[in-house]
Design a protein around this motif. Structure first.
Motif, short mmCIF file in Angstrom:
data_model
loop_
_atom_site.label_atom_id
_atom_site.label_comp_id
_atom_site.label_asym_id
_atom_site.label_seq_id
_atom_site.Cartn_x
_atom_site.Cartn_y
_atom_site.Cartn_z
N ALA A 125 0.83 -1.20 0.00
CA ALA A 125 0.00 0.00 0.00
C ALA A 125 0.87 1.25 0.00
CB ALA A 125 -0.92 -0.02 1.20
N GLU A 126 1.89 1.24 0.84
CA GLU A 126 2.81 2.38 0.94
C GLU A 126 3.47 2.66 -0.40
OE1 GLU A 126 5.90 1.58 3.74
OE2 GLU A 126 7.02 3.42 3.22
N LEU A 127 3.97 1.59 -1.04
CA LEU A 127 4.70 1.77 -2.29
C LEU A 127 3.77 2.22 -3.42
CD1 LEU A 127 7.07 -1.32 -2.11
CD2 LEU A 127 7.74 1.08 -1.94
N LYS A 128 2.58 1.67 -3.45
CA LYS A 128 1.66 2.04 -4.54
C LYS A 128 1.30 3.53 -4.45
CE LYS A 128 -0.34 -1.86 -6.55
NZ LYS A 128 -1.10 -3.03 -6.67
N LYS A 129 1.10 3.96 -3.24
CA LYS A 129 0.75 5.36 -3.02
C LYS A 129 1.89 6.27 -3.49
CE LYS A 129 -0.80 8.16 0.81
NZ LYS A 129 -0.64 8.16 2.25
N MET A 130 3.09 5.88 -3.10
CA MET A 130 4.27 6.67 -3.41
C MET A 130 4.57 6.70 -4.89
SD MET A 130 7.91 5.81 -1.81
CE MET A 130 7.03 5.14 -0.42
N SER A 131 4.18 5.63 -5.61
CA SER A 131 4.60 5.48 -6.99
C SER A 131 3.64 6.12 -7.97
CB SER A 131 4.73 4.00 -7.36
OG SER A 131 5.44 3.32 -6.38
N TYR A 132 2.51 6.57 -7.50
CA TYR A 132 1.51 7.18 -8.38
C TYR A 132 2.16 8.32 -9.16
CZ TYR A 132 -2.84 9.30 -9.89
OH TYR A 132 -3.84 9.81 -10.65
N PRO A 133 1.94 8.54 -10.47
CA PRO A 133 0.97 7.84 -11.30
C PRO A 133 1.44 6.55 -11.95
CG PRO A 133 1.95 9.62 -12.53
CD PRO A 133 2.62 9.61 -11.19
N LEU A 134 2.66 6.10 -11.65
CA LEU A 134 3.10 4.83 -12.24
C LEU A 134 2.37 3.67 -11.57
CD1 LEU A 134 6.94 5.46 -12.41
CD2 LEU A 134 5.44 5.12 -14.36
N ASN A 135 2.01 2.71 -12.41
CA ASN A 135 1.31 1.53 -11.92
C ASN A 135 2.34 0.47 -11.55
OD1 ASN A 135 -1.02 0.30 -11.32
ND2 ASN A 135 -1.77 0.20 -13.44
N ILE A 136 2.46 0.12 -10.28
CA ILE A 136 3.50 -0.86 -9.94
C ILE A 136 2.89 -2.18 -9.51
CG2 ILE A 136 5.03 0.97 -9.13
CD1 ILE A 136 4.54 -0.17 -6.27
N LYS A 137 3.70 -3.25 -9.59
CA LYS A 137 3.24 -4.55 -9.11
C LYS A 137 4.22 -5.01 -8.04
CE LYS A 137 1.15 -8.77 -10.74
NZ LYS A 137 0.71 -9.03 -9.37
N CYS A 138 3.71 -5.50 -6.91
CA CYS A 138 4.58 -5.92 -5.80
C CYS A 138 4.54 -7.42 -5.59
CB CYS A 138 4.13 -5.26 -4.50
SG CYS A 138 4.29 -3.48 -4.54
N PHE A 139 5.64 -7.97 -5.15
CA PHE A 139 5.71 -9.39 -4.82
C PHE A 139 6.40 -9.57 -3.49
CE2 PHE A 139 4.44 -11.13 -8.84
CZ PHE A 139 4.86 -10.20 -9.78
N SER A 140 5.98 -10.59 -2.76
CA SER A 140 6.65 -10.94 -1.51
C SER A 140 7.58 -12.11 -1.82
CB SER A 140 5.56 -11.32 -0.50
OG SER A 140 5.99 -12.32 0.36
N THR A 141 8.88 -11.98 -1.55
CA THR A 141 9.80 -13.03 -2.02
C THR A 141 10.82 -13.48 -0.96
OG1 THR A 141 11.37 -11.41 -2.88
CG2 THR A 141 9.71 -12.22 -4.41
N SER A 142 11.38 -14.64 -1.23
CA SER A 142 12.45 -15.19 -0.38
C SER A 142 13.24 -16.18 -1.23
CB SER A 142 11.82 -15.92 0.80
OG SER A 142 12.73 -16.86 1.33
N ILE A 143 14.55 -16.26 -1.00
CA ILE A 143 15.28 -17.23 -1.82
C ILE A 143 15.03 -18.65 -1.36
CG2 ILE A 143 17.16 -15.68 -2.48
CD1 ILE A 143 18.95 -17.15 -0.48
N TRP A 144 14.39 -18.80 -0.22
CA TRP A 144 14.25 -20.15 0.33
C TRP A 144 12.97 -20.86 -0.09
CZ3 TRP A 144 18.49 -22.23 1.82
CH2 TRP A 144 19.52 -21.41 2.30
N ASP A 145 12.10 -20.19 -0.85
CA ASP A 145 10.94 -20.92 -1.34
C ASP A 145 10.61 -20.46 -2.75
OD1 ASP A 145 8.83 -18.91 0.81
OD2 ASP A 145 9.49 -18.50 -1.21
N GLU A 146 9.43 -20.87 -3.23
CA GLU A 146 9.14 -20.63 -4.64
C GLU A 146 8.62 -19.24 -4.95
OE1 GLU A 146 8.46 -24.93 -3.49
OE2 GLU A 146 7.32 -23.14 -2.94
N THR A 147 8.52 -18.39 -3.95
CA THR A 147 7.93 -17.06 -4.20
C THR A 147 8.80 -16.24 -5.13
OG1 THR A 147 9.00 -16.29 -2.18
CG2 THR A 147 6.67 -16.89 -2.03
#
Lengths: 255, 218
Positions: A125-147
């Protein structure tokens, strides 16, 4: 670093021995034949970030198709991370207005499992707000699983021209063979590019698992200075075929 | 009095090759000296091992092989299969532990053993994803489990289920794989003979030696 996991065919276990990122690394990766991904891995070093964002700004930010920004969830310097991110966004707005922007909220394995969804939602939410008007996509990741794999797959998917047509052809092919599913993987990274699923399957992470299995085996083959061309595995319930398809892709057919 | 001793010189992954050999030589010499002084001569074997590569599996394979009374007939069968079907190397693997309980008498190649062991990983992992029914336990390894992996080096890896614990993994040249019918027929003979060997204790009958074909009938 993340780059080594996805693109140089290291498996997560091996990166423990590589040591933390200590320098600014620039590398390029070719995939799908003629797409080049330029990676600047700053490892969170302020001096280097300043340098790149000031003096090399137009060089880095021109003709950008994709910006992938990685936030470590356990960062001690949230404020300066945000500051650099905003500088990157400003540069993107200036030089490559139509770039796709992806944010990875990384090292999620360090967050207790029951807090992961909340932590991610807040950050997103924080990043989307900050990035306006650019449309961003966020992912939650870790090297230890498939994310991480899922995130990169989505990113690659957005880069492929004619991806809809590809999808249609794959679906037609799956129908004709009466396959349970057909998946297209990029050759060097084994990221899933496209899929056609005719029979639902309970395991949502299966393509990432297949990718890891194949990459692990690729590593073993490389010790014998060889590579595999095709893999067929079967039992009484299924048959799986993985083969080189085009010069840049592998196809997996499950019957 | 008949106990066998196996010594694992472990955690050698940090040493260079020369250092490893020197280490083994030292330990071996010291042990032999002390045993000579004590006037005992047990059977002792030495192995260099590490969990970071396949050496620990190879060492355990050798230990287990000394414990199997059926080893000579198993090795014979593998020799028969290898020569009649024009295979390069065959291993009889325990699927869960990935140690091999027997191999044919052609010279041992550790890199081939590693590759075959990694092939078992591929088979088991893929079968776990696609080969398990609803509410099934286990890892998708059933009597029809099989795999063919073709390598860029003109070699083929071929895996077939032998029984619920064992798999046969063969390495052969691509041109010999064209005679797949021959290989499958001989494998069937092999599998039945294995069943006889392991049944001999329970049923008390002598196994009939299998007759394997060297050419397909015209």
């Amino acid at each position: 670093s993340m780059q080594s996991i996805v693109f140089a065919n290291y498996v997560a276990r091996d990166t423990m021995r590589l040591g933390a990122t200590i320098d600014v690394e620039h590398s390029s990766v070719r995939f799908l034949g003629n797409l080049v991904l330029n990676l600047w891995d700053c490892g969170g070093q302020d001096a280097f970030m300043e340098n790149y964002l000031e003096s090399q700004r137009d060089h880095i930010f021109k003709n950008v198709e994709v910006l992938i920004y990685v936030f470590d969830v356990d960062t001690k310097e949230a404020a300066s991370d945000i500051h650099y991110y905003q500088s990157c966004l400003a540069a993107i707005m200036q030089y490559s207005r139509n770039a796709h922007v992806f944010c990875l909220i990384h090292k999620m394995d360090l967050v207790p499992e029951d807090r992961r969804d909340i932590t991610f939602a807040e950050k997103e939410a924080e990043l989307k707000k900050m990035s306006y008007p650019l449309n961003i996509k966020c992912f939650s990741t870790s090297i230890w699983d498939e994310t991480l794999y899922k995130a990169w797959s989505s990113i690659v998917y957005s880069l492929i021209p004619n991806v809809d047509m590809l999808q249609q052809h794959l679906e037609r092919f799956a129908e004709v063979c009466e396959a349970d599913e057909v998946v297209l993987f990029e050759k060097a990274t084994f990221l899933e590019i496209s899929q056609s699923v005719r029979k639902p399957h309970t395991d949502v992470h299966r393509f990432e698992k297949i990718s890891n299995i194949v990459k692990q085996f690729k590593l073993s083959c490389s010790k014998l200075q060889g590579q595999f061309q095709s893999i067929e595995v079967r039992n009484s319930r299924f048959a799986a075929y993985i083969e080189l398809f085009t010069s840049n892709t592998y196809i997996m057919v499950i019957m | 009095k008949n106990i066998i001793f196996d010594v694992f010189i472990h955690k050698v992954d940090g040493l260079s090759d020369d250092h490893k050999i020197a280490c083994q030589r030292d330990i071996q010499m010291q042990t032999e000296q002390e045993l000579a002084e004590a006037r005992i001569q047990p059977r002792v074997a030495f192995h260099l091992t590490s969990i970071y590569d396949h050496s620990i599996f190879e060492a355990f394979s050798k230990v287990i092989q000394k414990l199997i009374p059926q080893l000579p007939p198993l090795e014979n069968l593998l020799d028969m299969l290898t020569s009649s079907s024009h295979l390069e190397k065959t291993f009889l693997f325990d699927v869960v532990s990935k140690i091999y309980i027997a191999t044919d008498s052609t010279p041992m190649d550790n890199t081939l053993y590693e590759l075959c062991s990694d092939m078992i990983d591929v088979v088991v992992d893929v079968s776990c994803i696609y080969g398990i029914g609803e509410g099934d336990e286990g890892y998708g390894y059933d009597p029809e489990s099989a795999s063919i992996i073709k390598l860029s080096t003109k070699r083929v890896l071929y895996l077939r289920e032998v029984n619920q614990y064992l798999a046969l993994v063969c390495v052969l040249r691509e041109e010999n794989f064209d005679r797949i019918g021959l290989i499958q027929y001989n494998f069937q003979c092999f599998k039945e003979a294995i069943e006889d060997i392991f049944a001999i204790n329970t049923k008390g009958r002598r196994p009939r030696p299998p007759v394997m074909a060297t050419e397909l009938p015209k």
